[in-house]
Design a protein around this motif. Structure first.
Motif, PDB file in Angstrom:
ATOM      1  N   PHE A  70       0.803  -1.219   0.000  1.00  0.00           N
ATOM      2  CA  PHE A  70       0.000   0.000   0.000  1.00  0.00           C
ATOM      3  C   PHE A  70       0.841   1.277   0.000  1.00  0.00           C
ATOM      4  O   PHE A  70       0.315   2.365  -0.227  1.00  0.00           O
ATOM      5  CB  PHE A  70      -0.978  -0.005   1.178  1.00  0.00           C
ATOM      6  N   MET A  71       2.131   1.153   0.241  1.00  0.00           N
ATOM      7  CA  MET A  71       3.004   2.316   0.075  1.00  0.00           C
ATOM      8  C   MET A  71       3.265   2.603  -1.400  1.00  0.00           C
ATOM      9  O   MET A  71       3.688   3.689  -1.760  1.00  0.00           O
ATOM     10  CB  MET A  71       4.338   2.081   0.791  1.00  0.00           C
ATOM     11  N   GLY A  72       3.006   1.604  -2.274  1.00  0.00           N
ATOM     12  CA  GLY A  72       3.349   1.741  -3.688  1.00  0.00           C
ATOM     13  C   GLY A  72       2.815   2.994  -4.363  1.00  0.00           C
ATOM     14  O   GLY A  72       3.592   3.784  -4.929  1.00  0.00           O
ATOM     15  N   PRO A  73       1.496   3.228  -4.347  1.00  0.00           N
ATOM     16  CA  PRO A  73       0.971   4.425  -5.012  1.00  0.00           C
ATOM     17  C   PRO A  73       1.529   5.716  -4.427  1.00  0.00           C
ATOM     18  O   PRO A  73       1.802   6.678  -5.157  1.00  0.00           O
ATOM     19  CB  PRO A  73      -0.540   4.321  -4.776  1.00  0.00           C
ATOM     20  N   PHE A  74       1.701   5.743  -3.103  1.00  0.00           N
ATOM     21  CA  PHE A  74       2.216   6.950  -2.461  1.00  0.00           C
ATOM     22  C   PHE A  74       3.721   7.084  -2.682  1.00  0.00           C
ATOM     23  O   PHE A  74       4.256   8.186  -2.728  1.00  0.00           O
ATOM     24  CB  PHE A  74       1.857   6.942  -0.972  1.00  0.00           C
ATOM     25  N   ALA A  75       4.399   5.939  -2.835  1.00  0.00           N
ATOM     26  CA  ALA A  75       5.818   5.984  -3.202  1.00  0.00           C
ATOM     27  C   ALA A  75       5.984   6.672  -4.547  1.00  0.00           C
ATOM     28  O   ALA A  75       6.899   7.486  -4.743  1.00  0.00           O
ATOM     29  CB  ALA A  75       6.403   4.574  -3.241  1.00  0.00           C
ATOM     30  N   ALA A  76       5.103   6.346  -5.505  1.00  0.00           N
ATOM     31  CA  ALA A  76       5.157   7.003  -6.814  1.00  0.00           C
ATOM     32  C   ALA A  76       4.937   8.505  -6.669  1.00  0.00           C
ATOM     33  O   ALA A  76       5.622   9.323  -7.319  1.00  0.00           O
ATOM     34  CB  ALA A  76       4.111   6.394  -7.747  1.00  0.00           C
ATOM     35  N   ALA A  77       3.987   8.903  -5.800  1.00  0.00           N
ATOM     36  CA  ALA A  77       3.741  10.330  -5.573  1.00  0.00           C
ATOM     37  C   ALA A  77       4.944  11.002  -4.913  1.00  0.00           C
ATOM     38  O   ALA A  77       5.329  12.115  -5.283  1.00  0.00           O
ATOM     39  CB  ALA A  77       2.493  10.511  -4.703  1.00  0.00           C
ATOM     40  N   PHE A  78       5.551  10.323  -3.934  1.00  0.00           N
ATOM     41  CA  PHE A  78       6.750  10.873  -3.285  1.00  0.00           C
ATOM     42  C   PHE A  78       7.890  11.032  -4.296  1.00  0.00           C
ATOM     43  O   PHE A  78       8.632  12.018  -4.260  1.00  0.00           O
ATOM     44  CB  PHE A  78       7.199   9.964  -2.141  1.00  0.00           C
ATOM     45  N   MET A  79       8.056  10.046  -5.182  1.00  0.00           N
ATOM     46  CA  MET A  79       9.114  10.146  -6.190  1.00  0.00           C
ATOM     47  C   MET A  79       8.864  11.309  -7.139  1.00  0.00           C
ATOM     48  O   MET A  79       9.809  11.987  -7.563  1.00  0.00           O
ATOM     49  CB  MET A  79       9.201   8.835  -6.982  1.00  0.00           C
ATOM     50  N   ASN A  80       7.596  11.555  -7.472  1.00  0.00           N
ATOM     51  CA  ASN A  80       7.278  12.684  -8.336  1.00  0.00           C
ATOM     52  C   ASN A  80       7.546  14.010  -7.642  1.00  0.00           C
ATOM     53  O   ASN A  80       7.949  14.989  -8.286  1.00  0.00           O
ATOM     54  CB  ASN A  80       5.810  12.620  -8.772  1.00  0.00           C
ATOM     55  N   TYR A  81       7.331  14.047  -6.311  1.00  0.00           N
ATOM     56  CA  TYR A  81       7.469  15.326  -5.592  1.00  0.00           C
ATOM     57  C   TYR A  81       8.900  15.554  -5.090  1.00  0.00           C
ATOM     58  O   TYR A  81       9.480  16.616  -5.331  1.00  0.00           O
ATOM     59  CB  TYR A  81       6.497  15.348  -4.409  1.00  0.00           C
ATOM     60  N   PHE A  82       9.471  14.564  -4.398  1.00  0.00           N
ATOM     61  CA  PHE A  82      10.798  14.739  -3.800  1.00  0.00           C
ATOM     62  C   PHE A  82      11.931  14.321  -4.731  1.00  0.00           C
ATOM     63  O   PHE A  82      13.070  14.768  -4.568  1.00  0.00           O
ATOM     64  CB  PHE A  82      10.909  13.921  -2.502  1.00  0.00           C
ATOM     65  N   THR A 220       4.089  20.642  -8.032  1.00  0.00           N
ATOM     66  CA  THR A 220       2.840  20.841  -7.309  1.00  0.00           C
ATOM     67  C   THR A 220       3.136  20.855  -5.815  1.00  0.00           C
ATOM     68  O   THR A 220       4.248  20.552  -5.383  1.00  0.00           O
ATOM     69  CB  THR A 220       1.831  19.714  -7.612  1.00  0.00           C
ATOM     70  N   SER A 221       2.134  21.194  -5.034  1.00  0.00           N
ATOM     71  CA  SER A 221       2.311  21.175  -3.584  1.00  0.00           C
ATOM     72  C   SER A 221       2.327  19.734  -3.092  1.00  0.00           C
ATOM     73  O   SER A 221       1.859  18.815  -3.774  1.00  0.00           O
ATOM     74  CB  SER A 221       1.174  21.941  -2.909  1.00  0.00           C
ATOM     75  N   LEU A 222       2.856  19.534  -1.894  1.00  0.00           N
ATOM     76  CA  LEU A 222       2.899  18.206  -1.314  1.00  0.00           C
ATOM     77  C   LEU A 222       1.499  17.653  -1.111  1.00  0.00           C
ATOM     78  O   LEU A 222       1.250  16.458  -1.330  1.00  0.00           O
ATOM     79  CB  LEU A 222       3.663  18.233   0.018  1.00  0.00           C
ATOM     80  N   GLY A 223       0.578  18.510  -0.714  1.00  0.00           N
ATOM     81  CA  GLY A 223      -0.800  18.063  -0.511  1.00  0.00           C
ATOM     82  C   GLY A 223      -1.415  17.522  -1.786  1.00  0.00           C
ATOM     83  O   GLY A 223      -2.073  16.475  -1.780  1.00  0.00           O
ATOM     84  N   VAL A 224      -1.191  18.226  -2.897  1.00  0.00           N
ATOM     85  CA  VAL A 224      -1.712  17.768  -4.189  1.00  0.00           C
ATOM     86  C   VAL A 224      -1.050  16.449  -4.584  1.00  0.00           C
ATOM     87  O   VAL A 224      -1.700  15.524  -5.079  1.00  0.00           O
ATOM     88  CB  VAL A 224      -1.479  18.840  -5.272  1.00  0.00           C
ATOM     89  N   ALA A 225       0.279  16.374  -4.339  1.00  0.00           N
ATOM     90  CA  ALA A 225       1.006  15.143  -4.686  1.00  0.00           C
ATOM     91  C   ALA A 225       0.463  13.946  -3.916  1.00  0.00           C
ATOM     92  O   ALA A 225       0.316  12.852  -4.464  1.00  0.00           O
ATOM     93  CB  ALA A 225       2.492  15.321  -4.401  1.00  0.00           C
ATOM     94  N   LEU A 226       0.150  14.159  -2.627  1.00  0.00           N
ATOM     95  CA  LEU A 226      -0.362  13.058  -1.807  1.00  0.00           C
ATOM     96  C   LEU A 226      -1.789  12.675  -2.182  1.00  0.00           C
ATOM     97  O   LEU A 226      -2.200  11.538  -1.977  1.00  0.00           O
ATOM     98  CB  LEU A 226      -0.298  13.443  -0.330  1.00  0.00           C
ATOM     99  N   MET A 227      -2.561  13.626  -2.725  1.00  0.00           N
ATOM    100  CA  MET A 227      -3.926  13.331  -3.135  1.00  0.00           C
ATOM    101  C   MET A 227      -3.988  12.679  -4.511  1.00  0.00           C
ATOM    102  O   MET A 227      -4.996  12.033  -4.848  1.00  0.00           O
ATOM    103  CB  MET A 227      -4.757  14.616  -3.141  1.00  0.00           C
TER     104      MET A 227
END
Length: 431
Positions: A70-82, A220-227
């Motif tokens: 379940f970290m997978g989708p959010f890992a992709a978002a973290f990679m896009n942001y950080f 984008t903002s971190l909030g948008v990335a996490l959503m």
């Protein structure tokens, strides 16, 4: 910078820097997969030292597998942001912290926290989503092959280190294996710091197979990335393609990580096979998987991926149904190791290709992240369910029959995917 100088040197030899990024990613996934596989040889030593039951230890491993998925989708978002590089280094530090902390644990809740939650989060950040992200950013040409290579590194890492870890555990105790895992993590972190870059544009390069440098998307903002993962899930959950891929990958996890990786060594022990010998069988699987998964990547660039999945799941199901009848002899286990090993994680390249073809390159990391969450739900189900079977029924074998039957179901589900919308490149496109 090392990467800039190396990119220039390689360019003069007509070698794309993307292959260096693949090498760094390969090492990372190999090491983190080795860390994921380590508890498979430590169940018995933990039982002996702390008196914990198989089902109790399996519950910690199930938590780890769920978080890993379940970290997978959010890992992709973290990679896009950080950025990929920062996320990988943080993940490796987190995994190392979980293993170092386990050197001092004395109670079950500490096992649940360290090997379940901390290691689960860390390994989840470097799961198969990393392979999908790197391959889609750096490669247009040979993308299926790259996914196959990186998938092979993950599956192989779960298996090939096991004989050494089993030997270390047998000779020097389970804590020596923990030190070994931490040393591997440090090597991988140094390689990532030296050679990993987030995108080809960081080195003013186009992706391999393209001629124009693709600028990074607007920040984008971190909030948008996490959503974003939630938004993408709402969108793709309306399609039958996503749910078929999710269901088949649930069965993939049910029949690999959660079952074989977690319980095979202990299963062999029930039949009088010592841990080092059982781990050696897993290592043979890992070697054959390496070639099988790379071959699958090559095939996925050339053939209908639905039918590839049909054959992969069907053959895996037959191998699992065969295992209880192998008598666990050297000959029987050798046949299983080769047959099953070639198919251990060959399902990844076709699944990624279908996801990319149906949902687009920009979304493939997030889409595959949610599909991979299904994989790990299946893995967690098998990790706990097989442990419960052994505790309550004094046998692992019912779990193998169930997994084999589900694989046959997955092979049927795969060919129900509609062909329309699939990209079927001619063989020449992959040269």
């Amino acid at each position: 910078m090392v990467s800039t100088a190396l990119a220039s040197t390689l360019a003069r030899r007509n070698i794309h820097y993307g292959w260096v990024v693949v090498a760094a990613t390969f090492l990372t996934m190999l090491v983190t997969a080795g860390a994921m596989g380590a508890p498979g040889v430590l169940i018995k030593p933990l039982q002996d030292e702390f008196g914990w039951e198989t089902s109790q230890i399996s519950s910690a491993l199930a938590i780890r597998l769920i978080l890993f998925g379940f970290m997978g989708p959010f890992a992709a978002a973290f990679m896009n942001y950080f950025g990929v590089r920062k996320v990988i280094v943080f993940a490796l530090a987190l995994i190392g912290t979980g293993f170092i902390g386990s050197l001092f644990m004395t109670t079950l809740w500490q096992l649940l926290l360290l090997w379940g939650i901390v290691v689960g989060f860390g390994t989840g950040l470097t799961a198969m989503v990393l392979a999908a992200t790197v391959s889609s950013r750096w490669f247009t040409k040979h993308r299926g092959l790259v996914v196959g290579m990186l998938s092979a590194s993950s599956a192989t890492g779960q298996l090939v280190f096991l004989p050494l870890m089993a030997e270390l555990t047998e000779r020097y105790g389970w804590r020596s294996t923990v030190f070994f895992v931490c040393a591997m993590i440090m090597v991988a972190a140094l390689a990532v710091l030296a050679f990993m870059r987030d995108r080809p544009a960081d080195l003013n390069l186009p992706a391999l197979g393209e001629t124009q440098v693709t600028p990074p998307p607007a920040s984008t903002s971190l909030g948008v990335a996490l959503m974003t993962p939630i938004t993408v899930l709402k969108e793709i959950s309306k399609t039958s393609t996503f749910w078929i891929l999710f269901a088949t990958f649930f069965i993939c996890g049910l029949s690999t990580n959660g079952l074989i990786q977690t319980h095979f060594v202990t299963l062999c022990g029930d039949f009088g096979i010592v841990p080092v010998a059982a781990a050696s069988v897993l290592a043979v699987m890992g070697i054959f998987d390496f070639f099988g998964t790379i071959g699958s990547g090559w095939l996925s660039d050339r053939f209908d991926n639905r039918w590839l999945l049909f054959w992969y799941y069907g053959l895996r199901g037959l191998s699992l149904l065969y295992l209880p009848f192998s008598d666990f002899s050297f000959y029987g286990l050798s046949i299983f190791a080769v047959f099953y090993g070639l198919d251990w994680i060959a399902t990844v390249p076709p699944t990624v290709k279908i996801a990319a073809d149906r949902f687009g390159r920009e979304k493939v990391g997030l889409v595959f992240g949610w599909v991979f969450a299904g994989h790990q739900l299946g893995a967690a189900t098998a990790a706990y369910g097989a442990g419960l079977s052994r505790t309550e029924l004094s046998s692992y074998l019912p779990a193998f029959f169930v997994a084999g039957a589900f694989c046959l179901l997955a092979s049927i589900l795969a060919i129900t995917l509609k062909k329309s919308g699939l990209s079927n490149p001619a063989p020449a496109a992959a040269h």
